[in-house]
Design a protein around this motif. Structure first.
Motif, PDB file in Angstrom:
ATOM      1  N   GLY A   1     -11.659  14.303  -1.463  1.00 36.49           N
ATOM      2  CA  GLY A   1     -10.278  14.536  -1.017  1.00 36.49           C
ATOM      3  C   GLY A   1      -9.289  14.322  -2.148  1.00 36.49           C
ATOM      4  O   GLY A   1      -9.675  13.972  -3.270  1.00 36.49           O
ATOM      5  N   ALA A   2      -8.021  14.535  -1.842  1.00 32.19           N
ATOM      6  CA  ALA A   2      -6.977  14.408  -2.857  1.00 32.19           C
ATOM      7  C   ALA A   2      -6.788  12.944  -3.260  1.00 32.19           C
ATOM      8  O   ALA A   2      -6.924  12.042  -2.435  1.00 32.19           O
ATOM      9  CB  ALA A   2      -5.663  14.974  -2.325  1.00 32.19           C
ATOM     10  N   VAL A   3      -6.513  12.734  -4.550  1.00 31.77           N
ATOM     11  CA  VAL A   3      -6.208  11.394  -5.051  1.00 31.77           C
ATOM     12  C   VAL A   3      -4.842  11.460  -5.724  1.00 31.77           C
ATOM     13  O   VAL A   3      -4.722  11.884  -6.867  1.00 31.77           O
ATOM     14  CB  VAL A   3      -7.270  10.904  -6.058  1.00 31.77           C
ATOM     15  CG1 VAL A   3      -6.862   9.564  -6.661  1.00 31.77           C
ATOM     16  CG2 VAL A   3      -8.629  10.774  -5.370  1.00 31.77           C
ATOM     17  N   ALA A   4      -3.809  11.083  -4.976  1.00 30.07           N
ATOM     18  CA  ALA A   4      -2.465  11.115  -5.543  1.00 30.07           C
ATOM     19  C   ALA A   4      -2.152   9.757  -6.155  1.00 30.07           C
ATOM     20  O   ALA A   4      -2.726   8.745  -5.766  1.00 30.07           O
ATOM     21  CB  ALA A   4      -1.452  11.443  -4.452  1.00 30.07           C
ATOM     22  N   GLY A   5      -1.235   9.764  -7.122  1.00 33.77           N
ATOM     23  CA  GLY A   5      -0.774   8.503  -7.691  1.00 33.77           C
ATOM     24  C   GLY A   5       0.677   8.288  -7.328  1.00 33.77           C
ATOM     25  O   GLY A   5       1.407   9.246  -7.073  1.00 33.77           O
ATOM     26  N   VAL A   6       1.103   7.036  -7.285  1.00 28.81           N
ATOM     27  CA  VAL A   6       2.533   6.763  -7.161  1.00 28.81           C
ATOM     28  C   VAL A   6       2.884   5.742  -8.233  1.00 28.81           C
ATOM     29  O   VAL A   6       2.175   4.753  -8.433  1.00 28.81           O
ATOM     30  CB  VAL A   6       2.935   6.293  -5.737  1.00 28.81           C
ATOM     31  CG1 VAL A   6       2.191   5.039  -5.306  1.00 28.81           C
ATOM     32  CG2 VAL A   6       4.446   6.025  -5.669  1.00 28.81           C
ATOM     33  N   LEU A   7       3.965   6.034  -8.957  1.00 29.00           N
ATOM     34  CA  LEU A   7       4.372   5.169 -10.067  1.00 29.00           C
ATOM     35  C   LEU A   7       5.851   4.838  -9.890  1.00 29.00           C
ATOM     36  O   LEU A   7       6.681   5.739  -9.807  1.00 29.00           O
ATOM     37  CB  LEU A   7       4.141   5.903 -11.391  1.00 29.00           C
ATOM     38  CG  LEU A   7       4.506   5.102 -12.637  1.00 29.00           C
ATOM     39  CD1 LEU A   7       3.582   3.903 -12.795  1.00 29.00           C
ATOM     40  CD2 LEU A   7       4.424   5.981 -13.877  1.00 29.00           C
ATOM     41  N   LEU A   8       6.147   3.562  -9.830  1.00 24.44           N
ATOM     42  CA  LEU A   8       7.523   3.138  -9.597  1.00 24.44           C
ATOM     43  C   LEU A   8       8.052   2.423 -10.834  1.00 24.44           C
ATOM     44  O   LEU A   8       7.550   1.362 -11.210  1.00 24.44           O
ATOM     45  CB  LEU A   8       7.582   2.215  -8.365  1.00 24.44           C
ATOM     46  CG  LEU A   8       7.030   2.862  -7.089  1.00 24.44           C
ATOM     47  CD1 LEU A   8       6.950   1.854  -5.953  1.00 24.44           C
ATOM     48  CD2 LEU A   8       7.884   4.054  -6.685  1.00 24.44           C
ATOM     49  N   GLY A   9       9.016   3.051 -11.470  1.00 28.36           N
ATOM     50  CA  GLY A   9       9.675   2.391 -12.594  1.00 28.36           C
ATOM     51  C   GLY A   9       8.859   2.315 -13.856  1.00 28.36           C
ATOM     52  O   GLY A   9       9.038   1.389 -14.638  1.00 28.36           O
ATOM     53  N   GLY A  10       7.970   3.261 -14.104  1.00 30.26           N
ATOM     54  CA  GLY A  10       7.166   3.236 -15.324  1.00 30.26           C
ATOM     55  C   GLY A  10       7.850   3.962 -16.479  1.00 30.26           C
ATOM     56  O   GLY A  10       8.781   4.739 -16.292  1.00 30.26           O
ATOM     57  N   SER A  11       7.356   3.708 -17.680  1.00 30.51           N
ATOM     58  CA  SER A  11       7.876   4.379 -18.877  1.00 30.51           C
ATOM     59  C   SER A  11       7.335   5.807 -18.920  1.00 30.51           C
ATOM     60  O   SER A  11       6.378   6.135 -18.218  1.00 30.51           O
ATOM     61  CB  SER A  11       7.413   3.617 -20.110  1.00 30.51           C
ATOM     62  OG  SER A  11       5.996   3.664 -20.167  1.00 30.51           O
TER      63      SER A  11
END
Ligand SMILES: Cc1cc2nc3c(=O)[nH]c(=O)nc-3n(C[C@H](O)[C@H](O)[C@H](O)COP(=O)(O)OP(=O)(O)OC[C@H]3O[C@@H](n4cnc5c(N)ncnc54)[C@H](O)[C@@H]3O)c2cc1C
Ligand SMILES: Nc1ncnc2c1ncn2[C@@H]1O[C@H](COP(=O)(O)O)[C@@H](O)[C@H]1O
Lengths: 262, 326
Positions: free
Chosen positions: B34-44
């Motif tokens: 299945g899909a593997v999404a990422g979430v990134l909060l406040g990264g460079s």
């Protein structure tokens, strides 16, 4: 100040490590249950705050099956906590569901006055480190884990503490009510006086019964196996005549056999 | 049965914490195609590049400076918004201090089963089976996280990171404004760690630790040089931190850090149980000690009996040579 401390009954260090007959959990037959590690620090921190802020009360709360849970609650009373609440768990069988623990404890904590809820950074047995923020979420309070150098400023009614990150130490301040998972109390926990141990044996515990708890999804996470590592057979010895030979042999083994050379 | 999985990336000044990349590997196992999404909060920007090329099928980015404060009440709503958009059934994080804070809050807020310090993960029709060390690494517990939702924080060094792909996955901005904090509390200061060389102790894949056998603080450079040659983090026994040779942040053990690197080299450390519980789950353990009866040898994979003052310089030189020649 009104302080609540949550402690978990965990088997003491003498407990022989072996799987229970069904193979799913640690065999707790005959185990003695104690206040361990970070929970002991949390109780000590609560008592230090009580000593520092006159008129404070420390209430200890624990969720679990009656026998063992009573044991740790009485230990906390013997150290100087004022009241103890036993939150009776449903027959847990193999539950390891953090939501259920958080919701059960929240139901009990809500009934007690509290400016500060102290818990350990992680429990002495499962070491999950989730309950502090799970409990905060269940109570709707701010919550932080890994707090160090906790202090209370009585004029501003603020708690101040450090919170470690990989890059350094954050400094936070927060008014109560707040839930803090304590990493370090910067102290040697006190030991109970004999007369207080005797007194704690006769103390009445408050009880929160199953009927008063929200419905818990105890089967959400269940223990399926408890395994001990294969016994390490002892070191493979590096034989050598010169330090250089030892170094060459070790590097070769790390490269070719263990495959961990960078 | 495939499922959508969301990976929460944890930024650090120079990119992502390494275990976040490894979390992608665990997420792929859980997703079963299945899909593997990422979430990134406040990264460079580096973190965005690293994450989007690190094996995810898509990346959601929330780029507000306030995420750097690592407030649960900002992060949890943003993560749940991403989980909703991606219809994820599993959220995977790195089992760092902050990762475990998030996991606890998510378990309640998302009404999910949750586990931290996970070293193995197997999806089945009856839920996710996960394994983690318990009791100071002296035993392993296997849990079943029944559906429909699960939160899994993975232990550093347990899953290899997937290879970086040449092509970046599509990056989208989280549409909603960053959540405003709903709870009290203010971050009022920050003290950066003394510019420590090399990787962070808790997540390093190699640790070289020194003990009282080094005899004096001015000898500790022998340990540091070997660590530098290996690209390793430096640790110490409590005898060393108590004596003030090294700050408390170096201490490994019951009252210090727990580490589980691929390789742990103990130098001049006797192997008291309080030290062992902090490093016993390391994959390969090397002990260097002049006393063949030292308890550390009972749990070591490779033992070198001898004088560390002669052995360490030779080993450091050999490591440099081996690394230079590839
Ligand atoms: C409640 C409690 C908590 C504790 N928590 C921790 C903890 O978190 N971490 C921790 O590490 N300890 C902890 N300790 C302390 C622990 O019990 C030991 O005292 C400590 O780990 C010993 O450190 P060491 O191995 O460096 O020193 P030692 O035990 O003195 O060992 C030194 C070793 O160096 C070897 N050596 C000497 N000279 C040489 C040489 N020239 N070449 C090679 N080898 C040499 C010796 O053979 C010896 O084995 C705790 C103790 C208590 C009571
Ligand atoms: N059953 C319980 N009863 C009371 N407090 C608990 C319980 N389980 C965990 N805690 C508290 O939460 C902390 C962290 O636990 P854990 O998330 O399980 O590692 C512990 O140190 C305790 O202070």
């Amino acid at each position: 100040m009104e302080i609540v401390v949550c402690v978990k009954p965990v088997p003491d260090a003498e407990t022989k490590l072996r799987p229970a007959p069904d193979g799913r959990t640690l065999d707790l037959e005959g185990a003695k249950f104690v206040l361990a590690g970070y929970d002991e620090s949390a109780v000590e921190q609560a008592l230090l705050l009580k000593d520092a802020v006159p008129g404070s009360t420390v209430r200890v709360v624990s969720f679990g099956p009656p026998g063992r849970t009573e044991e740790v609650l009485r230990a906390a009373l013997a150290l100087g906590c004022d009241t103890a609440t036993l939150v009776e768990s449903p027959p847990l069988a193999h539950s390891a569901d953090v939501r259920s623990v958080a919701r059960a404890l929240a139901a009990a904590v809500k009934k007690l006055p509290h400016d500060l809820v102290l818990v350990g950074k992680q429990s002495g047995d499962s070491e999950a480190g989730m309950l502090p923020t799970a409990l905060a979420q269940a109570l709707g309070h701010p919550g932080f884990n890994g707090a160090v150098e906790l202090k209370f400023d009585p004029t501003q009614k603020l708690f101040t503490f450090g919170r470690a990150s990989e890059a350094g130490l954050e400094r936070w301040e927060c008014p109560g009510p707040v839930v803090l998972g304590l990493q370090q109390a910067g102290n040697d926990p006190r030991t109970a006086k004999l007369q207080n141990i005797l007194k704690s044996r006769r103390a009445t515990l408050d009880k929160v019964s199953l009927a008063e708890l929200p419905t818990l999804d105890v089967a959400g996470a269940t223990a399926e196996a408890f395994q001990l590592p294969p016994p390490r057979t002892g070191a493979k010895w590096i034989e050598y005549k010169t330090p250089e030979e030892a170094a060459t042999k070790l590097v070769r083994l790390l490269k070719e056999e263990a495959k961990v050379f960078p | 049965m495939s499922r959508s999985v969301l990976v929460v990336g944890e930024p650090r000044p120079t990119g992502l914490v390494p275990a976040s990349r490894e979390a992608v590997a665990a997420a792929r196992l859980a997703a079963e195609g299945g899909a593997v999404a990422g979430v990134l909060l406040g990264g460079s920007p580096e973190a965005v590049t690293e994450f989007s090329r690190g094996g995810v099928t898509g990346l959601w980015v929330g780029s507000d400076a306030s995420y750097a404060e690592r407030r649960i009440d900002r992060w949890v709503p943003a993560i749940l918004a991403a989980a909703k958009s991606t219809e994820s059934e599993v959220i995977v994080l790195a089992s760092t201090g902050f990762g475990r804070e998030l996991a606890g809050a998510l378990a309640v807020a998302w009404d999910a089963a949750a586990a931290t310090s996970v070293t193995e993960l197997t999806p089945t029709d009856e839920g996710l089976f996960v394994a983690m060390p318990v009791l100071g690494g002296r035993a392993t517990s296997k849990l079943r996280l029944a559906g429909p939702r699960a939160v899994v924080a993975i232990r550093p060094n347990a899953f290899g990171a997937p290879a970086m792909s040449g092509e970046a996955a599509p990056v989208e901005s989280l549409s909603a404004a960053p959540p405003t904090p709903t709870l009290a509390g203010r971050r009022v200061g920050f003290e950066a760690n003394a510019a420590s060389q090399g990787p962070d102790l808790s997540s390093a894949s190699i640790v070289v630790a020194g003990g009282r056998g080094l005899r004096a603080p001015e000898n500790f450079h022998l340990v540091e040089e070997l660590a530098e040659a290996l690209g390793a983090a430096v640790g110490a026994s409590r005898a060393v931190t108590d004596a003030g040779w090294k700050p408390g942040t170096y201490q490994v053990g019951q009252t210090g850090r727990s580490v589980s690197p691929q390789l742990y080299i103990a130098v001049g450390i006797s192997g008291a149980i309080q030290h062992l519980v902090g490093m016993m789950s390391s994959r390969v353990i090397v002990a260097i000690n002049s006393d063949p009866g030292a308890p550390i040898f009972k749990i070591a994979d490779y033992g070198v009996v001898g004088d560390l003052f002669l052995l360490l310089p030779a080993l450091t030189a050999e490591v440099r040579k081996a690394r230079a020649s590839g």
